[in-house]
Design an enzyme around this catalytic site. Structure first.
Site, short mmCIF file in Angstrom:
data_model
loop_
_atom_site.label_atom_id
_atom_site.label_comp_id
_atom_site.label_asym_id
_atom_site.label_seq_id
_atom_site.Cartn_x
_atom_site.Cartn_y
_atom_site.Cartn_z
N GLU A 122 22.45 86.18 -5.69
CA GLU A 122 22.88 87.53 -5.37
C GLU A 122 22.35 88.48 -6.44
OE1 GLU A 122 26.82 90.18 -4.18
OE2 GLU A 122 27.09 88.15 -4.94
N ASN A 254 29.13 81.55 -4.32
CA ASN A 254 28.36 80.74 -3.38
C ASN A 254 29.26 79.80 -2.59
OD1 ASN A 254 25.92 81.59 -4.97
ND2 ASN A 254 26.88 80.25 -6.47
N GLU A 287 36.65 84.75 -6.99
CA GLU A 287 35.54 84.04 -6.35
C GLU A 287 36.03 83.17 -5.21
OE1 GLU A 287 32.82 85.25 -7.15
OE2 GLU A 287 33.41 86.16 -9.04
N HIS A 290 36.64 85.23 -2.09
CA HIS A 290 35.40 85.60 -1.41
C HIS A 290 35.07 84.65 -0.26
CE1 HIS A 290 33.48 89.09 -3.04
NE2 HIS A 290 33.39 88.65 -4.28
N GLU A 309 33.29 93.40 -2.13
CA GLU A 309 33.74 93.43 -3.53
C GLU A 309 35.03 94.24 -3.72
OE1 GLU A 309 32.86 91.40 -5.55
OE2 GLU A 309 30.87 90.75 -4.90
#
Length: 840
Positions: A122, A254, A287, A290, A309
């Site tokens: 990213e 990820n 994370e 996400h 975000e």
């Protein structure tokens, strides 16, 4: 040759990619200087993008061969990718490329860190791995095979065999991850709400496995919280986290393989502070969250970055508040917002939460996208209520699972779920700048009226501003509980009837909107709210305002420290009915940077050295006012039993150490004793910091280094404290000496930030009137730009407050920026940032 002239990417120019991707198969033969990557990609024409040419992104790749359906092809290659004639129907593209991870110092794409292969894709790093449509709206399932003699071979998804991974969930290339190294795992298990078993692994370098327990526990709590609060379950058989020393960011989400900066994974009582533990908890959660808000639903293009975000920051703030204290969390979030995002909004780097254009997307991972993006979510929740928010989020997950979505998709979900028209609210995403909210009041025959006016010099249209208001009687009783007023016009008034006497308003409770409140308030009014306000945020805000009021008088009028502030703080800090963490926050003074901006807003040109001296004088006065009670207060806050990073004990240490910092202005012995006896890093570092701030840190500086020179994360703290707390007259010299230190590895982002970034945060030192501080930072940015443009560009924001200062400092800062701009081969990242700051 510089890339500065590259045309910007515009939101209005968005078009879908010419093809859809049904499947990606990647094979890696890892080698430090000659890694071979073979990609087999199944394409088919995109029915909504007919007639577009076929283009695959690719940078710094050596193409070995390419085929379409097995037939060799000779694509046309440029610095940014390749074009090729392709069939009208579905086809399989295969390409083999060679890359050199060992020489990839930019730390994006596939690179090496201490013998370990790792990736950061990213925003646009995948194009440095193989030719591919490297854009977030192209999503596909990936299968990965890794060949390497290292023992641990990881990628996204579920393990199939050694070095083989299959990710069934379609994802964009920016979520691809690969790690190969000599690693060990600290493992655990999690049972989802529906009964699925998930294996959890935290992979670290050998020797670090004893510092992973807290991160693993934080992951389990994050997973359970997301199920209970948002109804989101994890969707793979395994969840891997890898700690990496060389990393440009904090962490990366990820799919199924999160890669973390080591500082946000590794923790033990003797090496990590309470703040480190809180950061690990928050970033692990961020994370993980996400997985749904970013992975299962991603963003259509990078202009929508705030969609994933801002929402995920809001979610991790909710989580941290639930784990610790909502009031304390809110104060800390606003401190971060004002320090980073308000500064951004007030300077040449201002941009909307969803920008309209960018030159280099790496430069838009900003406080505006993250922190202000989260504030916009919070306002939306406040306006629609808890039930409306829950209904909208459920609909969002149902409607857009597997999509690459937009801000319009997000707002449409809220409109459909709640029936509200959010057309005007959308301006929060479209307009830059921080609104100024001016307030006046009238009281007549029992009716109290608040008159509001909003102004934003950088935005033409009024925004929706939720203003949470409570009213207090003159004796401190609450006569009007919190009510959320919805301001939609440039000028608007709200009345409260049936009041026996004129109330004292408590405005913008909980910081209900990211605005600057402008109201003529006396020091006595601030002191009243500091004592009586029932809203914890506004009680803290009153103390903050009182401190600013006093510091401003000291700087502008030469006044003595304000006794109202000193008495109010003394009363509050001794109130043992209040959370110690909250009391610790009330002892914190506005930063040098905060005071500089406040003075500038008031039409006063700030002098950094004068601000430094005024703060030091006020701290001394606070110490003198509390001097007799500090020892007893600190003794009562001594934690019992072994160290624990839980909120209760961390709060006690926070207040105990805040009091130690004040006490050191009167007597350095307690800090020296605590440094020597400390059994945890929180207390040791607090004592070290306290001694440095009063210029008595020489002995402990040497002792700390001797004790911790073998620990790279603790040594980062040693560097950072010295540069950030150095006295102004010695700051540049100390920073230069530390940059010559044998342990200063400038190629490591954490170490670079600890020295150069720490110095840039030392306002009085950085703004040395000779310009030596500017030259020091500029020299290092020029050097780093050739190696790691992303980190260098982000740190160039040290210069973004140029307009605040006197003409001499402005000229010196401009000269430093112009020198950076003149560097041959200046990166696109740095060229954009410096260009915007020079343009003003």
């Amino acid at each position: 040759m510089t890339n500065a002239a590259t045309s910007p990417t515009l939101l209005r120019d968005y078009t879908p990619f010419s093809h859809l991707v049904d499947h990606v198969d990647l094979q890696f033969k890892l080698h430090p200087t000659a890694t071979r990557v073979t990609a087999r990609i199944k394409f088919r024409p995109n029915p909504v993008a007919p007639g577009q040419g076929f283009f695959l992104h690719g940078e710094q790749l050596k193409l070995i061969h390419a085929t379409i359906d097995g037939t060799p092809v000779s694509p046309e290659i440029s610095d940014t990718g390749l074009t090729c004639d392709v069939p009208d129907g579905p086809f399989t593209w295969e390409a083999e490329v060679e890359i050199a991870p060992e020489t990839n110092t930019a730390l994006e794409g596939l690179y090496m860190s201490n013998g370990m292969y790792c990736t950061q894709c990213e925003a646009e790093g995948f194009r440095k791995i193989t030719y591919y449509p490297d854009r977030p709206d192209v999503m596909a399932p990936f299968d990965v095979t890794i060949e390497c003699d290292l023992p641990v071979l990881l990628s996204n998804g579920n393990p199939v065999a050694s070095g083989q991974w299959s990710d069934p969930w379609p994802k964009p290339a920016y979520l691809f991850a690969l790690v190969a190294g000599d690693l060990v795992a600290v493992s655990g298990d999690f049972t989802t709400a529906s009964g699925r078993e998930v294996r959890l692994n935290i992979w670290v370098r050998r020797g670090d496995e004893g510092r992973c327990d807290y991160a693993l526990d934080a992951l389990k709590r994050s997973m359970r919280w997301d199920e209970e609060v948002y109804g989101r379950e994890y969707d793979l058989d395994v969840f891997n986290i890898v700690a990496v020393d060389d990393f440009n960011m904090g962490a990366m989400e990820n799919k199924g393989l999160n890669i973390f900066n080591s500082k946000y994974v590794l923790a033990s009582p003797d090496t990590a502070t309470d703040g480190d533990y809180a950061n690990i908890e928050a970033i692990i959660a961020h994370e993980y969250f996400h997985n749904w808000t970013g992975n299962r639903i991603t963003c259509r293009d990078w202009f929508q970055l705030c969609l994933k975000e801002g929402l995920t920051v809001f979610r991790d703030q909710q989580f941290s508040g639930d784990m610790r204290s909502q009031a304390v969390q809110r104060i800390e979030d606003v401190l971060t917002l004002r320090a980073r995002q308000f500064r951004e909004d007030n300077g040449p780097l201002a941009h909307p939460v969803r920008p309209e254009e960018y030159q280099e997307i790496n430069n838009f991972y900003t406080a505006t996208v993250y922190e202000k993006g989260a504030e916009v979510i919070g306002m939306l929740k406040r306006l629609v209520g808890d039930d409306g928010y829950k209904s909208a989020l459920d609909l969002y997950f149902d409607r857009h699972d597997g999509d690459a979505a937009t801000i319009e998709d997000w707002l449409n979900v809220f409109e459909d779920a709640t029936g509200r028209d959010l057309g005007q609210f959308k301006r929060w995403y479209q307009q830059p700048g921080t609104p100024r909210l001016s307030v006046s009041e009238t009281f007549n025959n029992g009716t109290y009226t608040l008159h509001f006016e909003q102004e934003n010099p950088k935005a033409p249209h009024p925004q929706v501003i939720p203003i949470a208001v409570g009213l207090l009687s003159p004796n401190g009783d609450e006569v009007q509980p919190t009510d959320v007023l919805e301001m939609t016009e440039t000028r608007q008034s709200f009345s409260f009837e049936g009041l026996a006497s004129k109330p004292v308003p408590s405005l913008l409770r909980g910081f209900s909107a990211p605005v600057i409140l402008q109201r003529n308030v006396t020091a006595a009014d601030h002191a009243f709210l500091l004592t009586h306000d029932t809203d914890p945020f506004n009680r803290w805000e009153a103390g903050r305002a009182l401190a600013k009021h006093g510091l401003t008088a000291m700087l502008v009028d030469g006044a003595a420290p304000d006794p109202l502030y000193l008495d109010g703080i003394a009363t509050l800090v001794q109130d043992d009915t209040l959370d110690p963490a909250f009391r610790a926050l009330t002892l914190g003074l506005p930063s040098q940077d905060d005071m500089a901006q406040s003075l500038f807003d008031a039409g006063v040109t700030p002098d950094p050295l004068s601000i430094y001296r005024a703060r030091k004088m006020l701290l001394g006065a606070m110490a003198a006012r509390l001097g007799e009670v500090i020892p007893d207060l600190r003794a009562a806050l001594t934690p019992h039993g072994p160290y624990s990073p839980d909120a209760e004990n961390a709060g006690k240490r926070a207040l105990r150490n805040a009091l130690l910092s004040l006490q050191t202005h009167l007597d350095t012995a307690p800090a020296s004793q605590q440094f020597a006896a400390a059994d945890n890093m929180t207390d040791q570092l607090a004592a070290f910091s306290a001694l440095l701030q009063v210029g008595a840190g020489a002995d402990v500086t040497a002792a700390f280094y001797d004790q911790w020179k073998g620990d790279r994360l603790v040594l980062d703290k040693w560097f950072a404290l010295q540069t950030s707390l150095a006295p102004p007259e010695q700051a540049v010299e100390i920073a230069r000496d530390l940059s010559d230190h044998a342990d200063f590895n400038w190629k490591n982002p954490n170490r670079f930030r600890s020295v150069i970034g720490g110095f840039a945060m030392n306002a009085a030192g950085f703004h040395d009137p000779s310009g030596a501080g500017y030259d020091f930072v500029a020299d290092w940015l020029i050097q780093l730009d050739g190696l790691n443009p992303q980190t260098a560009a982000r740190m160039s924001t040290a210069f973004d407050t140029m307009a605040r200062y006197d003409a001499d400092r402005q000229a010196l800062m401009r000269a430093a920026l112009e020198r950076i701009a003149a560097k041959p081969d200046l990166s696109r990242d740095m060229a954009e940032m410096v260009g915007r700051m020079l343009k003003g």
